[in-house]
Design a protein around this motif. Structure first.
Motif, mmCIF file in Angstrom:
data_model
loop_
_atom_site.group_PDB
_atom_site.id
_atom_site.type_symbol
_atom_site.label_atom_id
_atom_site.label_comp_id
_atom_site.label_asym_id
_atom_site.label_seq_id
_atom_site.Cartn_x
_atom_site.Cartn_y
_atom_site.Cartn_z
ATOM 1 N N ASP A 215 43.828 -20.740 3.553
ATOM 2 C CA ASP A 215 43.321 -19.364 3.252
ATOM 3 C C ASP A 215 41.870 -19.241 3.283
ATOM 4 O OD1 ASP A 215 45.768 -17.926 2.072
ATOM 5 O OD2 ASP A 215 45.707 -19.302 0.383
ATOM 6 N N SER B 146 48.319 -13.493 2.348
ATOM 7 C CA SER B 146 48.126 -14.471 1.246
ATOM 8 C C SER B 146 48.810 -13.928 -0.214
ATOM 9 C CB SER B 146 46.922 -14.698 1.271
ATOM 10 O OG SER B 146 46.450 -15.472 0.214
ATOM 11 N N ASN C 71 42.772 -13.314 5.321
ATOM 12 C CA ASN C 71 44.442 -13.050 5.923
ATOM 13 C C ASN C 71 45.186 -12.121 5.112
ATOM 14 O OD1 ASN C 71 43.850 -15.480 4.254
ATOM 15 N ND2 ASN C 71 45.945 -16.154 4.675
ATOM 16 N N LEU D 91 38.812 -16.901 2.595
ATOM 17 C CA LEU D 91 38.054 -15.680 1.648
ATOM 18 C C LEU D 91 36.936 -15.283 1.828
ATOM 19 C CD1 LEU D 91 39.807 -18.230 -0.432
ATOM 20 C CD2 LEU D 91 40.338 -16.012 -1.473
ATOM 21 N N PRO E 168 41.073 -12.502 0.044
ATOM 22 C CA PRO E 168 41.332 -13.196 1.345
ATOM 23 C C PRO E 168 41.154 -12.431 2.400
ATOM 24 C CG PRO E 168 43.427 -12.627 0.193
ATOM 25 C CD PRO E 168 42.381 -12.393 -0.922
ATOM 26 N N ARG F 232 50.888 -23.731 -2.329
ATOM 27 C CA ARG F 232 49.426 -23.587 -2.771
ATOM 28 C C ARG F 232 49.196 -24.260 -4.150
ATOM 29 N NH1 ARG F 232 50.638 -19.256 0.529
ATOM 30 N NH2 ARG F 232 48.836 -18.600 2.049
#
Length: 150
Positions: free
Chosen positions: A145, A72, A69, A147, A67, A117
């Motif tokens: 998300d 996550s 972010n 990635l 990820p 999720r």
């Protein structure tokens, strides 16, 4: 009338017959006899230009993704065909479906489900370097998300 008229009529008749025969051949028409003709003429249709979504599955998803972010719960996402595994706080197996579309569907099968999720659609960046998962959520939209390939 001139002396060449019968000859011109004969050429016109022969040309007309040749044109008619060529038209019948192109159109796939013809005659056959019952027992002696074993040859058949088939006309193949022109090849269709397939739509990218229908015939070109999303390639480039296989591999391990991390990820972008940092918040996550997924530390890594590994895709191999239609099998998916995640590591991190949200470590679960999963499956990938609708792989012949531009937005395949990822479903995680966690023993302790994460309501944010559980199921989402994948969108691969055209150059294959990044992947976005748009998780199903409330009507206004779910968690995203982003990635990058490892």
């Amino acid at each position: 009338m001139s002396a060449f008229t019968p000859r011109r009529r004969h050429r016109a008749a022969v040309s007309g017959s040749a044109l008619l025969a060529a038209t019948a051949l192109v159109a796939g028409c013809g005659t056959t006899t019952e027992a002696t003709d074993t040859t058949s003429v088939s006309v193949s249709p022109a090849p269709r230009t397939p739509t990218p979504a229908a015939t070109h599955p999303v390639h480039g998803l296989d591999g391990t993704w991390r990820p972008i972010n940092s918040d996550s719960p997924i530390a890594s996402l590994t895709i191999s065909g239609t099998a998916v595994t995640t590591t991190g706080t949200l470590a679960c197996p999963g499956t990938l479906a609708e792989t012949t579309t531009e937005t395949p569907v990822l479903t995680l099968h966690c023993t302790t489900p994460d309501s944010d999720r559980a199921r989402g659609t994948l969108k691969l960046k055209p150059d294959g370097s990044a992947l976005v998962i748009n998780w199903d959520g409330p009507q206004w939209g779910g968690v995203l998300d982003s990635l990058r390939r490892v």
